[in-house]
Design an enzyme around this catalytic site. Structure first.
Site, PDB file in Angstrom:
ATOM      1  N   THR A  10       2.287   3.141  -3.082  1.00 34.15           N
ATOM      2  CA  THR A  10       0.824   3.095  -3.126  1.00 34.15           C
ATOM      3  C   THR A  10       0.349   3.960  -4.292  1.00 34.15           C
ATOM      4  O   THR A  10       1.026   4.925  -4.655  1.00 34.15           O
ATOM      5  CB  THR A  10       0.284   3.641  -1.786  1.00 34.15           C
ATOM      6  OG1 THR A  10       0.610   2.712  -0.775  1.00 34.15           O
ATOM      7  CG2 THR A  10      -1.218   3.867  -1.809  1.00 34.15           C
TER       8      THR A  10
ATOM      9  N   VAL B 141      -3.451  -3.943   8.208  1.00 33.34           N
ATOM     10  CA  VAL B 141      -4.110  -3.052   7.248  1.00 33.34           C
ATOM     11  C   VAL B 141      -3.692  -1.632   7.601  1.00 33.34           C
ATOM     12  O   VAL B 141      -3.752  -1.231   8.771  1.00 33.34           O
ATOM     13  CB  VAL B 141      -5.649  -3.195   7.310  1.00 33.34           C
ATOM     14  CG1 VAL B 141      -6.316  -2.195   6.374  1.00 33.34           C
ATOM     15  CG2 VAL B 141      -6.069  -4.611   6.948  1.00 33.34           C
ATOM     16  N   GLY B 142      -3.252  -0.878   6.602  1.00 39.99           N
ATOM     17  CA  GLY B 142      -2.818   0.502   6.834  1.00 39.99           C
ATOM     18  C   GLY B 142      -3.936   1.496   6.593  1.00 39.99           C
ATOM     19  O   GLY B 142      -5.124   1.161   6.641  1.00 39.99           O
ATOM     20  N   ASP B 143      -3.534   2.709   6.289  1.00 35.83           N
ATOM     21  CA  ASP B 143      -4.507   3.792   6.086  1.00 35.83           C
ATOM     22  C   ASP B 143      -5.293   3.653   4.788  1.00 35.83           C
ATOM     23  O   ASP B 143      -6.438   4.121   4.682  1.00 35.83           O
ATOM     24  CB  ASP B 143      -3.771   5.139   6.033  1.00 35.83           C
ATOM     25  CG  ASP B 143      -2.819   5.182   4.838  1.00 35.83           C
ATOM     26  OD1 ASP B 143      -1.886   4.340   4.799  1.00 35.83           O
ATOM     27  OD2 ASP B 143      -3.019   6.007   3.929  1.00 35.83           O
TER      28      ASP B 143
ATOM     29  N   THR C 207      -0.713   8.734   0.514  1.00 34.43           N
ATOM     30  CA  THR C 207       0.345   7.717   0.504  1.00 34.43           C
ATOM     31  C   THR C 207       1.336   8.044   1.609  1.00 34.43           C
ATOM     32  O   THR C 207       1.469   9.199   1.999  1.00 34.43           O
ATOM     33  CB  THR C 207       1.052   7.686  -0.864  1.00 34.43           C
ATOM     34  OG1 THR C 207       2.225   6.866  -0.745  1.00 34.43           O
ATOM     35  CG2 THR C 207       1.486   9.061  -1.344  1.00 34.43           C
ATOM     36  N   GLY C 208       2.012   7.010   2.083  1.00 33.04           N
ATOM     37  CA  GLY C 208       3.006   7.235   3.124  1.00 33.04           C
ATOM     38  C   GLY C 208       2.845   6.248   4.260  1.00 33.04           C
ATOM     39  O   GLY C 208       2.218   5.198   4.096  1.00 33.04           O
TER      40      GLY C 208
ATOM     41  N   GLY D  25       1.371   4.434   6.860  1.00 31.57           N
ATOM     42  CA  GLY D  25      -0.051   4.271   7.160  1.00 31.57           C
ATOM     43  C   GLY D  25      -0.424   4.468   8.610  1.00 31.57           C
ATOM     44  O   GLY D  25      -1.462   5.067   8.922  1.00 31.57           O
TER      45      GLY D  25
HETATM   46  N1  ASP Z   1       0.001   4.045   3.073  1.00 29.44           N
HETATM   47  C1  ASP Z   1       0.415   2.719   2.690  1.00 29.44           C
HETATM   48  C2  ASP Z   1       0.264   1.800   3.868  1.00 29.44           C
HETATM   49  O1  ASP Z   1       0.660   2.164   4.952  1.00 29.44           O
HETATM   50  C3  ASP Z   1       1.807   2.658   2.162  1.00 29.44           C
HETATM   51  C4  ASP Z   1       2.159   3.721   1.155  1.00 29.44           C
HETATM   52  O2  ASP Z   1       1.423   4.635   0.901  1.00 29.44           O
HETATM   53  O3  ASP Z   1       3.228   3.643   0.567  1.00 29.44           O
HETATM   54  O4  ASP Z   1      -0.181   0.700   3.689  1.00 29.44           O
END
Ligand code: ASP
Length: 320
Positions: free
Chosen positions: A167, A196-198, A218-219, A221
């Site tokens: 991300t 849909v993530g964070d 990022t990470g 979600g």
């Molecule tokens: N946070 C993002 C999601 O969960 C993924 C990411 O940050 O790598 O969609």
């Protein structure tokens, strides 16, 4: 006010062979954003320009080269937030938009709502004069191959050269003191269509409040949402700025200046938010931030995170 800029290209287990590309991508994003800010341009333009560079780079999981969902299609999410007004523009589950951050900006500036998803978001894009693309144009060969391997076997980081997430995000403050933050993602590989993530959720993957600072996360979600990580980091920034100098008894008082305290407090807020992610959800991730004076902060509990910022002397610092 002195402008500031920080960017990231995701926190994950980035393999050695992707380090150079991630560094180059972050540098390109800094160059794009800084060319605007250093000439007196706006933080909103800088965040957009930096994120467009990262979206166009297939080493990152945003725009072109995003991970594919279970159906083998790219589905992107993005947000940009104005720290002065607390207004956000967010979009999710896009399949026909080359640069989701541009559409997030259009929502921020021209839409009565703060978030649009799927077909409605793409209709808004068309009405705003933005070109829609063929979904195939967003798929890189590397991601098509990773998806093929995941579908034949099972979803596994190994199929992505270990580089499973990426991300992107940026936070900028311009010479007028305006603060904007943005985040853009293709989400997680083999996600269910419609997931849909964070990232596009205000307070989760992004937050900006001119009275405290701006954050992009990022990470994982589903975990970031649980602790509303971007807003949590912003609140830690607000409370930490005053508390840190008083509480840090390990430091020689002569070495403490208001500037060094603020810089330390920005780093501490980033670390505390990521620590909370680990301790309360046992998940991994990272974030970048600028406090309202432009001090950068970053933290991650993954093996690596791609990030970069413009240092006080105007030089570009990137690291993976
Ligand atoms: N946070 C993002 C999601 O969960 C993924 C990411 O940050 O790598 O969609």
């Amino acid at each position: 006010m002195k402008p500031s800029l920080i960017v990231h290209g995701g926190a994950w287990d980035i393999p050695d062979e992707a380090v150079e590309a991630c560094n180059a991508g972050c540098r390109g994003a800094l160059e794009a954003g800084w060319s605007t800010l250093s000439r007196g341009g706006s933080a909103l333009d800088a965040v957009e320009a930096a994120i467009v560079v990262l979206e166009n780079d297939p080493v990152f999981d945003a725009g072109f080269g995003s991970h594919l969902n279970l159906d083998g299609r790219v589905e992107c999410d993005a947000i940009v937030m104005n720290g002065a007004t607390l207004r956000g523009g967010a979009v999710a589950a896009l399949q026909h938009i080359r640069n989701p951050i541009r559409l997030a900006r259009a929502v921020l500036e021209h839409c009565p709502h703060m978030m649009l998803v799927g077909e409605g978001a793409e209709r808004f894009a068309k009405d705003a004069g933005m070109a829609l693309c063929d979904p195939e144009e967003l798929i890189s060969e590397a991601e098509r191959e990773a998806w093929r391997l995941c579908s034949q076997d099972k979803h596994a980081a190994a199929h992505h050269r270990g580089h499973e997430q990426g991300t992107v995000g940026a936070v900028a403050i311009d010479a007028q003191g305006k603060l904007f933050a943005g985040t853009s993602t293709g989400g997680t590989c083999c996600k269910l269509p419609g997931r849909v993530g964070d990232s596009p959720l205000i307070g989760c993957g992004c937050y900006a409040d001119s009275s405290a600072g701006g954050v992009s996360c990022t990470g994982y979600g589903e975990a970031i949402m649980k602790i509303v990580m971007a807003k949590t980091a912003t609140d830690l920034l607000r409370s930490g700025r005053n508390a840190f100098c008083v509480s840090d008894s390990s430091r020689d008082p002569a070495s403490l200046t208001p500037q060094s305290c603020a810089a330390d407090a920005a780093m501490l807020a980033a670390r505390e938010a990521v620590h909370l992610l680990g301790s309360r959800t046992h998940a991994t991730g990272g974030l970048i931030l600028l406090d309202c004076e432009g001090n950068p902060g970053f933290a991650f509990n993954t093996p690596r995170m791609a990030y970069g910022y413009v240092a006080a002397d105007g030089s570009f610092f990137t690291a993976v």
